[in-house]
Enzyme design. Structure first.
Site, mmCIF file in Angstrom:
data_model
loop_
_atom_site.group_PDB
_atom_site.id
_atom_site.type_symbol
_atom_site.label_atom_id
_atom_site.label_comp_id
_atom_site.label_asym_id
_atom_site.label_seq_id
_atom_site.Cartn_x
_atom_site.Cartn_y
_atom_site.Cartn_z
ATOM 1 N N ASP A 195 -28.969 -2.250 -13.544
ATOM 2 C CA ASP A 195 -27.732 -2.079 -14.480
ATOM 3 C C ASP A 195 -26.566 -1.935 -13.825
ATOM 4 O O ASP A 195 -26.315 -0.751 -13.045
ATOM 5 C CB ASP A 195 -28.035 -1.084 -15.640
ATOM 6 C CG ASP A 195 -27.109 -0.997 -16.660
ATOM 7 O OD1 ASP A 195 -26.154 -1.570 -16.553
ATOM 8 O OD2 ASP A 195 -27.306 -0.361 -17.682
ATOM 9 N N CYS A 215 -20.885 -4.589 -19.555
ATOM 10 C CA CYS A 215 -22.130 -5.272 -19.228
ATOM 11 C C CYS A 215 -22.173 -6.733 -19.567
ATOM 12 O O CYS A 215 -23.232 -7.441 -18.744
ATOM 13 C CB CYS A 215 -23.060 -4.325 -19.923
ATOM 14 S SG CYS A 215 -23.063 -4.652 -21.960
ATOM 15 N N HIS A 228 -26.044 -3.042 -25.669
ATOM 16 C CA HIS A 228 -25.743 -2.870 -24.339
ATOM 17 C C HIS A 228 -26.844 -4.204 -23.808
ATOM 18 O O HIS A 228 -27.844 -4.379 -24.220
ATOM 19 C CB HIS A 228 -26.375 -1.590 -23.683
ATOM 20 C CG HIS A 228 -26.056 -1.521 -22.392
ATOM 21 N ND1 HIS A 228 -25.076 -1.800 -21.564
ATOM 22 C CD2 HIS A 228 -27.060 -1.275 -21.239
ATOM 23 C CE1 HIS A 228 -25.126 -1.747 -20.291
ATOM 24 N NE2 HIS A 228 -26.408 -1.272 -20.165
#
Length: 275
Positions: free
Chosen positions: A125, A72, A110
């Site tokens: 995302d 991420c 995250h």
């Protein structure tokens, strides 16, 4: 090194110059996921753990243009930059998973993105191994369906004592066709700055320095999206979701495990065909 046109070509954009609208965002989001894998090995720990002072040009070269993918902190950060340069109103968000809290003791392990379009907020995302949403999710109370899976946002009551002007904690939940609701991650609609992840960077550096798995395959975490689902290989657990139907198994053969890692990272052949 960062180049918008090269980035768009890499993820398969073939139309005219993209406009910052919802249809374009949906297309870019899914094509990004289908083109570039989640790949914890692409994090590149050789010179330490870098979550804050990321060399975006180097990540663009290796993670995007060379197709190695990343986590991420690489994929969502570069996608955030792309969307911003295309004219989208975007900001980074932080989320936490049960595993992240257990390993690092922090609520923000995250990184993902909020986009605002015509007064509506959308979750974006492209840096989660899955299974999760393939296209942006609207921030609303409705149940949303994508490719056989359902998603909902369950709002908490802010009982942790933090400032709740942002509406409190929200749980993103998902279920397949025959599975129960389960939480993907929890988050707050609070715009973040890159340096907010400095504490996690320090903890991750210490964790990486001490974690030694007897079986190297246990350190594998990679994911790939295809047109109607996702494939995730975590250690030796291989999960495939196709049209909302899930199939999971344990890979015991070392050669098959190596073949699956290669399939997930390259997308050739389609990992769904290997379930």
């Amino acid at each position: 090194m960062f180049d918008v046109d090269a980035y768009l070509r890499r993820i398969g954009w073939t139309g005219p110059a993209p406009r910052p609208d919802l249809d374009t965002l949906r297309t870019l989001h899914k094509q990004h996921l289908m083109t570039l894998p989640y790949n914890i090995a692409g994090q590149g720990f050789a010179d330490g753990v870098h979550l804050v002072d990321v060399d975006e040009d180097e990540v663009f070269r290796t993670g995007i243009m060379e197709g190695l993918g990343g986590t991420c902190f690489q994929l969502n950060r570069l996608f955030h930059r792309l969307l911003s340069e295309l004219g989208y109103d975007v900001s980074p968000l932080a989320a936490s998973t049960a595993e992240g809290r257990e390993n690092f003791g922090t609520e923000i392990e995250h990184m993902f993105i909020r986009a605002v379009l015509d007064g509506e907020e959308w979750l974006v995302d492209v840096g989660y191994p899955g299974p999760s949403y393939l296209e942006p999710l609207r921030v609303s109370d409705e149940v949303q369906t994508q490719y056989g899976c359902q998603y909902r946002l369950v709002r908490g009551r802010g009982t942790d004592g933090e400032d709740d002007r942002d509406g409190g904690e929200i749980a993103l939940q998902r279920r397949g066709r025959v599975t129960r609701w389960g939480t993907v991650y929890t988050f707050r609609l609070r715009a973040r700055q890159w340096h907010d992840w400095k504490d996690l960077e320090d903890r991750a550096r210490a964790h990486h320095a001490t974690a030694r798995a007897a079986d190297d395959s246990q350190g594998v975490l990679c994911g790939r999206t295809f047109h109607n689902g996702q494939a995730v290989l975590k250690g030796r657990r291989f999960l495939v979701v196709r049209d909302g139907r899930e199939r999971v198994r344990t890979v015991v053969d070392d050669e098959e495990h190596r073949r699956l890692v290669a399939a997930v990272l390259t997308g050739d052949p389609d990992p769904a065909g290997l379930a």
